[in-house]
Design a protein around this motif. Structure first.
Motif, PDB file in Angstrom:
ATOM      1  N   ILE A 120      49.363  42.070  44.073  1.00 17.65           N
ATOM      2  CA  ILE A 120      48.999  43.190  44.937  1.00 17.65           C
ATOM      3  C   ILE A 120      47.890  42.807  45.916  1.00 17.65           C
ATOM      4  O   ILE A 120      47.817  43.320  47.032  1.00 17.65           O
ATOM      5  CB  ILE A 120      48.569  44.405  44.078  1.00 17.65           C
ATOM      6  CG1 ILE A 120      48.484  45.670  44.937  1.00 17.65           C
ATOM      7  CG2 ILE A 120      47.249  44.134  43.371  1.00 17.65           C
ATOM      8  CD1 ILE A 120      49.797  46.129  45.493  1.00 17.65           C
ATOM      9  N   SER A 121      47.037  41.868  45.506  1.00 14.69           N
ATOM     10  CA  SER A 121      45.960  41.433  46.404  1.00 14.69           C
ATOM     11  C   SER A 121      46.518  40.826  47.679  1.00 14.69           C
ATOM     12  O   SER A 121      45.918  40.953  48.755  1.00 14.69           O
ATOM     13  CB  SER A 121      45.053  40.418  45.701  1.00 14.69           C
ATOM     14  OG  SER A 121      45.800  39.321  45.215  1.00 14.69           O
ATOM     15  N   ALA A 122      47.685  40.175  47.579  1.00 13.85           N
ATOM     16  CA  ALA A 122      48.289  39.555  48.762  1.00 13.85           C
ATOM     17  C   ALA A 122      48.809  40.606  49.733  1.00 13.85           C
ATOM     18  O   ALA A 122      49.047  40.302  50.902  1.00 13.85           O
ATOM     19  CB  ALA A 122      49.433  38.629  48.349  1.00 13.85           C
ATOM     20  N   PHE A 123      48.993  41.836  49.271  1.00  6.57           N
ATOM     21  CA  PHE A 123      49.421  42.916  50.146  1.00  6.57           C
ATOM     22  C   PHE A 123      48.228  43.666  50.737  1.00  6.57           C
ATOM     23  O   PHE A 123      48.382  44.452  51.664  1.00  6.57           O
ATOM     24  CB  PHE A 123      50.310  43.902  49.378  1.00  6.57           C
ATOM     25  CG  PHE A 123      51.663  43.356  49.039  1.00  6.57           C
ATOM     26  CD1 PHE A 123      52.743  43.604  49.865  1.00  6.57           C
ATOM     27  CD2 PHE A 123      51.850  42.571  47.913  1.00  6.57           C
ATOM     28  CE1 PHE A 123      53.997  43.078  49.563  1.00  6.57           C
ATOM     29  CE2 PHE A 123      53.097  42.052  47.600  1.00  6.57           C
ATOM     30  CZ  PHE A 123      54.173  42.308  48.426  1.00  6.57           C
ATOM     31  N   ILE A 124      47.056  43.419  50.182  1.00  2.00           N
ATOM     32  CA  ILE A 124      45.838  44.099  50.660  1.00  2.00           C
ATOM     33  C   ILE A 124      45.030  43.198  51.583  1.00  2.00           C
ATOM     34  O   ILE A 124      44.568  43.621  52.643  1.00  2.00           O
ATOM     35  CB  ILE A 124      44.975  44.517  49.443  1.00  2.00           C
ATOM     36  CG1 ILE A 124      45.739  45.527  48.582  1.00  2.00           C
ATOM     37  CG2 ILE A 124      43.649  45.108  49.909  1.00  2.00           C
ATOM     38  CD1 ILE A 124      45.047  45.842  47.267  1.00  2.00           C
ATOM     39  N   ILE A 125      44.860  41.938  51.164  1.00  2.00           N
ATOM     40  CA  ILE A 125      43.990  41.015  51.897  1.00  2.00           C
ATOM     41  C   ILE A 125      44.366  40.878  53.371  1.00  2.00           C
ATOM     42  O   ILE A 125      43.471  40.848  54.234  1.00  2.00           O
ATOM     43  CB  ILE A 125      43.983  39.631  51.205  1.00  2.00           C
ATOM     44  CG1 ILE A 125      43.283  39.745  49.842  1.00  2.00           C
ATOM     45  CG2 ILE A 125      43.284  38.584  52.063  1.00  2.00           C
ATOM     46  CD1 ILE A 125      43.413  38.507  48.975  1.00  2.00           C
ATOM     47  N   PRO A 126      45.655  40.777  53.760  1.00  2.00           N
ATOM     48  CA  PRO A 126      45.969  40.627  55.184  1.00  2.00           C
ATOM     49  C   PRO A 126      45.426  41.754  56.062  1.00  2.00           C
ATOM     50  O   PRO A 126      45.081  41.509  57.226  1.00  2.00           O
ATOM     51  CB  PRO A 126      47.509  40.620  55.199  1.00  2.00           C
ATOM     52  CG  PRO A 126      47.884  40.087  53.863  1.00  2.00           C
ATOM     53  CD  PRO A 126      46.871  40.653  52.924  1.00  2.00           C
ATOM     54  N   TYR A 127      45.312  42.948  55.522  1.00  2.00           N
ATOM     55  CA  TYR A 127      44.752  44.046  56.311  1.00  2.00           C
ATOM     56  C   TYR A 127      43.259  43.829  56.560  1.00  2.00           C
ATOM     57  O   TYR A 127      42.718  44.269  57.580  1.00  2.00           O
ATOM     58  CB  TYR A 127      45.005  45.384  55.607  1.00  2.00           C
ATOM     59  CG  TYR A 127      46.446  45.815  55.683  1.00  2.00           C
ATOM     60  CD1 TYR A 127      46.913  46.597  56.736  1.00  2.00           C
ATOM     61  CD2 TYR A 127      47.359  45.412  54.721  1.00  2.00           C
ATOM     62  CE1 TYR A 127      48.254  46.979  56.825  1.00  2.00           C
ATOM     63  CE2 TYR A 127      48.703  45.774  54.793  1.00  2.00           C
ATOM     64  CZ  TYR A 127      49.135  46.551  55.848  1.00  2.00           C
ATOM     65  OH  TYR A 127      50.468  46.914  55.936  1.00  2.00           O
ATOM     66  N   ILE A 128      42.610  43.146  55.603  1.00  2.00           N
ATOM     67  CA  ILE A 128      41.196  42.805  55.818  1.00  2.00           C
ATOM     68  C   ILE A 128      41.070  41.838  56.990  1.00  2.00           C
ATOM     69  O   ILE A 128      40.107  41.900  57.763  1.00  2.00           O
ATOM     70  CB  ILE A 128      40.588  42.179  54.548  1.00  2.00           C
ATOM     71  CG1 ILE A 128      40.827  43.066  53.329  1.00  2.00           C
ATOM     72  CG2 ILE A 128      39.088  41.961  54.725  1.00  2.00           C
ATOM     73  CD1 ILE A 128      40.300  42.469  52.025  1.00  2.00           C
TER      74      ILE A 128
END
Length: 649
Positions: free
Chosen positions: A548-556
C-alpha cells in the motif's frame, strides 16, 4: 544452517521451470554440442564488444547502438524459441535465418554508415527494405523475450502513425507515409536507435554484467544469509528476512519475477512452516521483490534511462529514490511485524539460524556495491562506476577459495551477462518504436492534454487518471520498457500542470512497477503463488495490500517533492521522512488491525486516516495526524497495561 532441507523447498529444476513460466527473459533454449559452443562464444563476443566501446573503442552512436542491436537480435533468435511448446533443445533452420537477418540489419549501419549519413532524407529502396525488416525483427524479438503486451502497444502506435487521421477528437493526426515512418524508426536517433537503446548499449549492459559477476561470486546467496543473521530471530523473522533480502537483491536485480523465484524458493516455504498463510507468505515475497525495482542504485536499470530523459546526473536519480525506497520497505516491514504480532508467529530458533560469525566474516562481499555507490556519489560516470564495480567484484572474490574467480568463471559471467541483457535489448529497441511514434506525431502531448481535459485541469483527478494509465501500461511489461512507456505517455500530463519533471517521472515509474503485483496481470505475485501453492488472484490482492505504501508514496512526490531531495534542505527532507515514516506506521497498523492489541473496525479506520494525514504535506494535517496516532497509542497502552495488571492480580 542446522535445519534439514524443507520438503517444500524447490529444487533447481523446479526453480528454473517457474522462472521460465513467468519470466520470459530467462526462458532460454538448452542447446548442446557445437551449437552450445557457438552460442557461448557469440555471447562472450557481445560482452567483449560492450567492454570495448566502454573503454577504448570510439564509434559513432548510431554504429554503437546498431551493433548492440545486431548482437542482441542474433542471440535472441538463437536462444528463445518461437513458442513455449517448441523444442528447447534444438534451433530450427528458420531461427538461424532470423538470427542471420538480425545480425545483418544491425551491421547494415556499420557497412553503410557514410552513405546513410550523406543521403539523409533521400533513402534508397534497399534502405527502406532494411528499415522495415528491422521493425519486424525487433517486434518479433520483443514478443519472444518480453511478451505480447509491449508488441501490441508498439503495433498500435505504428498504426496510429499511419492511420491517425481517421481518429476523432484530439487524437486525430494527419498521418505519414510508410517510407517516412520507416526512415524515422531506423535512420534517426529518435526511434529504434534512440535514447532507450543507447542507454542499454552503454550503462545498462555494464550494470547487468556487474550483477552477473556478483552472482558468480555468491553475493546473491550471501544476501539471504545476511538477512537471516540480522532479522531471522525477530518476531515474524522469516518474513522480515524476505523484506530485507529482497531490498538487497534489488540493488543488483533487474527483474521482479526473477527476484521472487530466486529468493522465494527459500523464504516462502520457511514462512509457511512457521505458520504464515500461503497467500500472505507469497504476498510478502512478491511485494518485497517488486520493491527491489525501486531500490537504488540500479532500480531495474530505469535510473539510467530517467537520468537521460530528464537530463540530470544519474547520481541525482539514485539519491532521489533512496528515501522513498526506504519508506516502501519500511511499510512492508511494519505490516509483517503487526501480522506476526497479531497471529503470534515466532522467529527462527538458534538451531535454524546460520552461523552469524561466519556470515559477518564475509561482509566484504558487499564491497563492490559500496564501490558503485561511492564512485557515483563523487561524480564518476555510470560507465566507469560499473567497470570499477566489476573489477572490485573479481578482487573481493579472490579473498576466499569458494568465491575466487578463475578465467573460466569470468567467461561464464561474460556469457551470463550477455544473456541477461537480451531482455533489455529487446525491450528498449521495441520501446524505441513507441518513443519514435510519440516524437513523430506529438502523441505524448495529445495524451497529456486529453488527460487534463478529462480531469478538468485539476491535479488530484489528473494524478488518479495518470495512476490508472500507468498501471494499465505497465501490465506484463518488464521494468525498463515499463518506465519508457509510462514516462513517455503519462508523465507529460503532470509536468503540464507545472510540477517537477522528476516528480512526474517517479510517479509514473512507481505505478508502472506495482503493476507486477496488481491483479489481473500480476506476474510477480503469480510467480510467488506458484511457489507457495496459493491462489494467484488472492496472492495478488495480498501483495497489493502489503504494498500500500507504493500507492501512497508517489503522491508525496508531487505534493512534497522535497522527499526526492528537490530544492530542499536537509532539515526539510528529514522532517518529511520522519512524519511519512510515522504515517506509514499508522497506515500499516490500521490495515493489519493490530498495534499493541487487536483493533476494532472503527479504530482501524481512524488510524489509517491519521497516518494518511501525516503523509499529506501541511502543518494542520501534521498536527491532527500526530495527535490522533498519539491518542490511539496512549489508549491502547493503558488498556493493555490494565489488562496485564488484571491478569497478574
Amino acid at each position: 544452517m542446522a535445519e534439514q532441507k524443507d520438503p517444500e523447498t524447490m529444487n533447481q529444476a523446479e526453480i528454473q521451470k517457474l522462472i521460465s513460466e513467468y519470466d520470459r527473459e530467462s526462458s532460454f533454449r538448452e542447446v548442446s554440442g557445437a551449437v552450445r559452443w557457438f552460442v557461448t562464444l557469440f555471447a562472450i563476443a557481445f560482452t567483449l564488444y560492450q567492454l570495448s566501446i566502454s573503454t577504448f573503442l570510439l564509434v559513432p552512436d548510431q554504429i554503437a547502438r546498431a551493433v548492440h542491436l545486431a548482437f542482441g537480435l542474433g542471440l535472441i533468435f538463437l536462444l528463445f524459441p518461437f513458442r513455449k511448446v517448441t523444442s528447447r533443445h534444438s534451433i530450427p533452420i528458420w531461427d538461424w535465418i532470423l538470427a542471420l537477418l538480425g545480425v545483418g540489419v544491425g551491421l547494415y549501419w556499420l557497412i553503410e554508415y557514410e552513405g546513410l549519413v550523406q543521403r539523409v532524407g533521400d533513402y534508397t529502396n534497399t534502405d527502406f527494405i532494411i528499415g522495415g525488416l528491422t521493425i519486424l525483427l525487433v517486434m518479433e524479438a520483443a514478443r519472444r523475450v518480453v511478451g505480447w503486451p509491449i508488441v501490441i502497444i508498439a503495433g498500435t502506435f505504428l498504426l496510429y502513425a499511419l492511420y491517425g487521421k481517421y481518429l476523432p477528437g484530439f487524437f486525430t493526426y494527419r498521418g505519414v507515409t510508410i517510407e517516412r515512418l520507416i526512415s524515422h524508426m531506423y535512420y534517426t536517433t529518435e526511434g529504434i536507435l534512440g535514447v532507450p537503446l543507447g542507454v542499454s548499449a552503454s550503462f545498462i549492459f555494464l550494470f547487468i554484467l556487474f550483477g552477473a559477476f556478483l552472482e558468480k561470486t555468491g553475493v546473491g546467496d550471501y544476501f539471504n544469509d545476511l538477512a537471516l543473521a540480522i532479522a531471522g530471530k525477530r518476531i515474524g523473522g522469516p518474513a522480515k528476512v524476505t523484506v530485507f533480502s529482497s531490498a538487497l537483491q534489488g540493488t543488483i536485480s533487474g527483474s521482479s519475477v526473477a527476484n521472487v523465484v530466486q529468493s522465494g524458493a527459500f523464504t516462502i516455504p520457511l514462512m509457511k512452516r512457521l505458520g504464515y498463510r500461503s497467500e500472505f507468505a507469497a504476498g510478502v515475497e512478491a511485494s518485497s521483490s517488486t520493491g527491489g525495482q525501486i531500490m537504488p542504485p540500479i532500480m531495474g536499470a530505469a535510473a539510467f534511462l530517467m537520468a537521460e530523459f530528464i537530463g540530470v546526473p544519474y547520481w541525482d536519480i539514485a539519491k532521489a529514490a533512496a528515501i522513498p525506497a526506504i519508506l516502501f520497505f519500511a511499510g512492508i516491514w511494519m505490516m509483517v511485524h503487526f501480522e506476526a504480532r497479531k497471529t503470534g508467529l515466532r522467529g527462527l530458533t538458534e538451531e535454524e539460524m546460520p552461523n552469524r560469525k561466519e556470515v559477518f566474516k564475509k561482509i566484504y562481499l558487499l564491497l563492490p556495491i559500496v564501490v558503485i555507490i561511492v564512485a557515483s556519489s563523487v561524480g564518476v560516470t555510470p560507465i566507469r562506476s560499473a567497470l570499477y564495480g566489476i573489477v572490485s567484484t573479481v578482487f573481493v572474490g579472490a579473498f576466499r577459495k569458494e568465491t575466487r574467480m578463475s578465467l573460466k568463471d569470468i567467461l561464464i559471467a561474460f556469457e551470463n551477462g550477455a544473456k541477461a541483457a537480451l531482455g533489455v535489448v529487446a525491450a528498449t529497441a521495441c520501446a524505441g518504436i513507441i518513443v519514435g511514434v510519440v516524437t513523430l506525431t506529438g502523441l505524448g502531448l495529445k495524451f497529456a492534454n486529453g488527460l487534463l481535459d478529462l480531469a478538468g485541469g485539476l491535479i488530484i483527478p489528473t494524478l488518479i487518471l495518470t495512476m490508472i494509465a500507468s498501471l494499465i501500461l505497465g501490465m506484463g511489461v518488464p521494468t525498463t520498457a515499463n518506465y519508457i512507456i509510462t514516462s513517455t505517455i503519462a508523465a507529460p500530463a503532470i509536468i503540464a500542470l507545472g510540477y517537477p519533471a522528476l516528480s512526474a517521472h517517479m510517479f509514473t515509474f512507481y505505478f508502472g512497477i506495482v503493476a507486477d503485483i496488481t491483479p489481473p496481470v500480476a506476474l510477480a505475485a503469480f510467480a510467488a503463488s506458484g511457489i507457495a501453492r496459493s491462489k494467484p488472484i488472492r496472492t495478488g490482492v495480498e501483495s497489493t495490500r502489503l504494498s500500500i505504501s507504493a500507492f501512497i508514496i508517489p503522491y508525496i512526490f508531487v505534493f512534497a517533492p522535497e522527499i526526492l531531495l528537490v530544492d530542499t534542505t536537509f532539515g526539510e527532507a528529514t522532517w518529511m521522512f520522519v512524519k511519512a515514516f510515522i504515517g506509514m506506521l499508522g497506515v500499516s497498523a490500521g490495515l493489519i488491525g493490530f498495534w499493541l492489541r487487536r483493533m476494532p473496525g472503527w479504530e482501524r479506520i481512524i488510524t489509517v486516516a491519521a497516518g494518511l494525514l501525516l503523509i499529506v504535506p501541511g502543518l494542520l494535517t501534521d498536527i491532527i495526524g500526530l495527535g490522533t496516532l498519539a491518542l490511539v497509542l496512549l489508549v491502547q497502552y493503558l488498556q493493555t497495561r490494565n489488562k496485564e495488571a488484571g491478569i497478574n492480580n
